[in-house]
Scaffold this motif. Structure first.
Motif, PDB file in Angstrom:
ATOM      1  N   ILE A 195       0.843  -1.188   0.000  1.00  0.00           N
ATOM      2  CA  ILE A 195       0.000   0.000   0.000  1.00  0.00           C
ATOM      3  C   ILE A 195       0.882   1.243   0.000  1.00  0.00           C
ATOM      4  CG2 ILE A 195      -1.842   1.248   1.191  1.00  0.00           C
ATOM      5  CD1 ILE A 195      -2.636  -1.568   0.177  1.00  0.00           C
ATOM      6  N   LEU A 196       0.657   2.099  -0.992  1.00  0.00           N
ATOM      7  CA  LEU A 196       1.364   3.368  -1.096  1.00  0.00           C
ATOM      8  C   LEU A 196       0.336   4.486  -0.999  1.00  0.00           C
ATOM      9  CD1 LEU A 196       3.595   2.533  -4.187  1.00  0.00           C
ATOM     10  CD2 LEU A 196       4.246   2.385  -1.795  1.00  0.00           C
ATOM     11  N   SER A 197       0.596   5.451  -0.144  1.00  0.00           N
ATOM     12  CA  SER A 197      -0.287   6.583   0.017  1.00  0.00           C
ATOM     13  C   SER A 197       0.567   7.832   0.080  1.00  0.00           C
ATOM     14  CB  SER A 197      -1.116   6.421   1.301  1.00  0.00           C
ATOM     15  OG  SER A 197      -2.020   7.480   1.434  1.00  0.00           O
ATOM     16  N   PHE A 198       0.293   8.789  -0.798  1.00  0.00           N
ATOM     17  CA  PHE A 198       1.113   9.990  -0.814  1.00  0.00           C
ATOM     18  C   PHE A 198       0.348  11.164  -1.400  1.00  0.00           C
ATOM     19  CE2 PHE A 198       2.021   7.405  -4.535  1.00  0.00           C
ATOM     20  CZ  PHE A 198       1.898   8.295  -5.592  1.00  0.00           C
ATOM     21  N   GLN A 199       0.875  12.362  -1.144  1.00  0.00           N
ATOM     22  CA  GLN A 199       0.352  13.603  -1.709  1.00  0.00           C
ATOM     23  C   GLN A 199       1.438  14.197  -2.581  1.00  0.00           C
ATOM     24  OE1 GLN A 199      -0.978  16.473   1.148  1.00  0.00           O
ATOM     25  NE2 GLN A 199      -1.863  14.925   2.481  1.00  0.00           N
ATOM     26  N   GLU A 200       1.036  14.681  -3.741  1.00  0.00           N
ATOM     27  CA  GLU A 200       1.986  15.320  -4.652  1.00  0.00           C
ATOM     28  C   GLU A 200       1.344  16.583  -5.207  1.00  0.00           C
ATOM     29  OE1 GLU A 200       5.156  14.731  -5.740  1.00  0.00           O
ATOM     30  OE2 GLU A 200       5.336  13.040  -4.375  1.00  0.00           O
ATOM     31  N   PRO A 201       2.097  17.664  -5.311  1.00  0.00           N
ATOM     32  CA  PRO A 201       1.534  18.864  -5.950  1.00  0.00           C
ATOM     33  C   PRO A 201       1.357  18.630  -7.446  1.00  0.00           C
ATOM     34  CG  PRO A 201       3.857  19.181  -5.455  1.00  0.00           C
ATOM     35  CD  PRO A 201       3.463  17.862  -4.856  1.00  0.00           C
ATOM     36  N   SER A 202       0.438  19.359  -8.045  1.00  0.00           N
ATOM     37  CA  SER A 202       0.166  19.184  -9.480  1.00  0.00           C
ATOM     38  C   SER A 202       1.396  19.506 -10.324  1.00  0.00           C
ATOM     39  CB  SER A 202      -1.010  20.046  -9.917  1.00  0.00           C
ATOM     40  OG  SER A 202      -0.707  21.416  -9.726  1.00  0.00           O
ATOM     41  N   GLU A 203       2.291  20.351  -9.804  1.00  0.00           N
ATOM     42  CA  GLU A 203       3.500  20.717 -10.542  1.00  0.00           C
ATOM     43  C   GLU A 203       4.432  19.517 -10.745  1.00  0.00           C
ATOM     44  OE1 GLU A 203       2.601  22.444  -7.644  1.00  0.00           O
ATOM     45  OE2 GLU A 203       1.554  24.007  -8.767  1.00  0.00           O
ATOM     46  N   ALA A 204       4.259  18.457  -9.952  1.00  0.00           N
ATOM     47  CA  ALA A 204       5.088  17.262 -10.096  1.00  0.00           C
ATOM     48  C   ALA A 204       4.704  16.440 -11.325  1.00  0.00           C
ATOM     49  CB  ALA A 204       4.980  16.394  -8.837  1.00  0.00           C
ATOM     50  N   PHE A 205       3.579  16.765 -11.938  1.00  0.00           N
ATOM     51  CA  PHE A 205       3.090  16.065 -13.114  1.00  0.00           C
ATOM     52  C   PHE A 205       3.126  17.041 -14.290  1.00  0.00           C
ATOM     53  CE2 PHE A 205       1.093  14.408  -9.334  1.00  0.00           C
ATOM     54  CZ  PHE A 205       1.226  13.036  -9.466  1.00  0.00           C
ATOM     55  N   PRO A 206       4.017  16.853 -15.249  1.00  0.00           N
ATOM     56  CA  PRO A 206       4.161  17.825 -16.354  1.00  0.00           C
ATOM     57  C   PRO A 206       2.866  18.127 -17.107  1.00  0.00           C
ATOM     58  CG  PRO A 206       5.970  16.257 -16.391  1.00  0.00           C
ATOM     59  CD  PRO A 206       5.005  15.784 -15.345  1.00  0.00           C
ATOM     60  N   SER A 207       2.052  17.120 -17.383  1.00  0.00           N
ATOM     61  CA  SER A 207       0.820  17.361 -18.139  1.00  0.00           C
ATOM     62  C   SER A 207      -0.188  18.169 -17.324  1.00  0.00           C
ATOM     63  CB  SER A 207       0.203  16.046 -18.610  1.00  0.00           C
ATOM     64  OG  SER A 207       0.001  15.179 -17.525  1.00  0.00           O
ATOM     65  N   LEU A 208      -0.220  17.987 -16.005  1.00  0.00           N
ATOM     66  CA  LEU A 208      -1.121  18.769 -15.161  1.00  0.00           C
ATOM     67  C   LEU A 208      -0.600  20.189 -14.971  1.00  0.00           C
ATOM     68  CD1 LEU A 208      -2.084  16.139 -12.431  1.00  0.00           C
ATOM     69  CD2 LEU A 208      -3.228  16.660 -14.592  1.00  0.00           C
ATOM     70  N   ALA A 209       0.711  20.334 -14.879  1.00  0.00           N
ATOM     71  CA  ALA A 209       1.303  21.666 -14.768  1.00  0.00           C
ATOM     72  C   ALA A 209       1.013  22.466 -16.031  1.00  0.00           C
ATOM     73  CB  ALA A 209       2.803  21.556 -14.526  1.00  0.00           C
ATOM     74  N   GLU A 210       1.001  21.810 -17.178  1.00  0.00           N
ATOM     75  CA  GLU A 210       0.691  22.482 -18.443  1.00  0.00           C
ATOM     76  C   GLU A 210      -0.763  22.957 -18.469  1.00  0.00           C
ATOM     77  OE1 GLU A 210       0.402  21.374 -23.167  1.00  0.00           O
ATOM     78  OE2 GLU A 210       1.881  20.322 -21.937  1.00  0.00           O
TER      79      GLU A 210
END
Length: 179
Positions: free
Chosen positions: A14-29
């Protein structure tokens, strides 16, 4: 968002984490172009396990996003949530020199990886993008803007005369048939 393949067993990890949208190039775009504004980090939960020669990832992602209504142009907030299951297999989809490949149903939820690590970031971002509405609406009953004066019709009637006018046949408006 990466995991070593050697660390994956038949017992779900089980992996549970929070990531800002800037960590995902397509979402940052998406945010840079103004299509949406991410108000919270992505909340991701994954259950990763080996299963019959592939790696099964069952997960969910949620995020709060601000959109602009496509009818009345008022900003509004919405929660985006997606539950998904992906299967990772070692290798690549394209093994031949053929131009066209017929995909089976299981290929649509399959991802191929190479090396000793799997990065889940592209598929997580893809799940969020697939949940984004094409025409965001602040509500199903949104009345939009007046085509004459631009007033927000959700706040009340503007008093402009509204005539039903079909642009499809506007060229035939003055057409006369001679007998």
């Amino acid at each position: 968002m990466k995991i070593r393949v050697d660390d994956i067993t038949e017992q779900p990890k089980i992996l549970s984490f929070q990531e800002p949208s800037e960590a995902f190039p397509s979402l940052a775009e998406l945010q840079a172009t103004g299509e949406s504004e991410f108000l919270s980090p992505l909340m991701v939960e994954l259950a990763v396990s080996k299963e019959y020669g592939h790696i099964r990832v069952k997960g969910s992602v949620t995020v709060k996003i601000r959109f602009v209504c496509s009818r009345c142009l008022v900003p509004f907030d919405a929660d985006i949530s997606s539950a998904f299951t992906m299967f990772y297999s070692e290798g690549s989809l394209i093994d031949s020199d053929e131009d066209e490949i017929e995909l089976a149903e299981e290929d649509l939820i399959s991802v191929f990886y190479e090396g000793d690590e799997i990065d889940f970031a592209p598929e997580i971002a893809e799940q969020v993008i697939m949940e984004l509405p094409l025409k965001p609406l602040c509500g199903e009953g949104c009345k939009g803007l007046c085509v004459t004066c631009g007033a927000d019709l959700n706040e009340g009637d503007c008093g402009c005369e509204r005539t039903t006018f079909n642009l499809k046949f506007s060229a035939l408006k003055n057409f006369k048939v001679e007998k």
